[in-house]
Scaffold this active site. Sequence first.
Site: not given
Length: 170
Positions: A77, A81
């Site tokens: 994650y 990002k």
Amino acid sequence: QAVVDFERLGEHAAAFQGHDVGFCCLGTTRAKAGADGFVRVDRDYVAQAAELARAGGCKHFVLQSSRGANAQSHFLYLRVKGEVENLVQAVGFDRCTILRPAVLLCKRQESRPTEWIAQQFLGVVARVFPTAYSVPVETVARAMVACVLQPGEGKVKVLENGAIHELGKA
């Protein structure tokens, strides 16, 4: 409002024409889309939308990312990002604002029991430490608009959770 097929985003370039500012809050979860789907949505679609926006004349791109975003992270994650932040910055907008909110406090249509429990806990914590661990989505939205209305301070500006709270009060 234009409805686009993200799998064929290039066919919708006209929807990205003639806008001075672009706002991007696109994202999914690994649980919902799988690891490959998460990367496709959170990195690839966002990067392609940024490129189309720039080609269409967009001068200021505002990206909602995540606290802890880091292209070198071992966590998928946070790595994705961080990667998308780098890709968006490389597009070459006159201004690029990246918001890195902590846990988003919101009401969701779909059921996410673990997230709901975390939001209940963080909602209580937010009363004591309002900017530490979470932020209401309405505050993020107000901060996104406010950063566009303020004079530019450099080409790229990254707003962490505390700054999002401050700007979101405007």
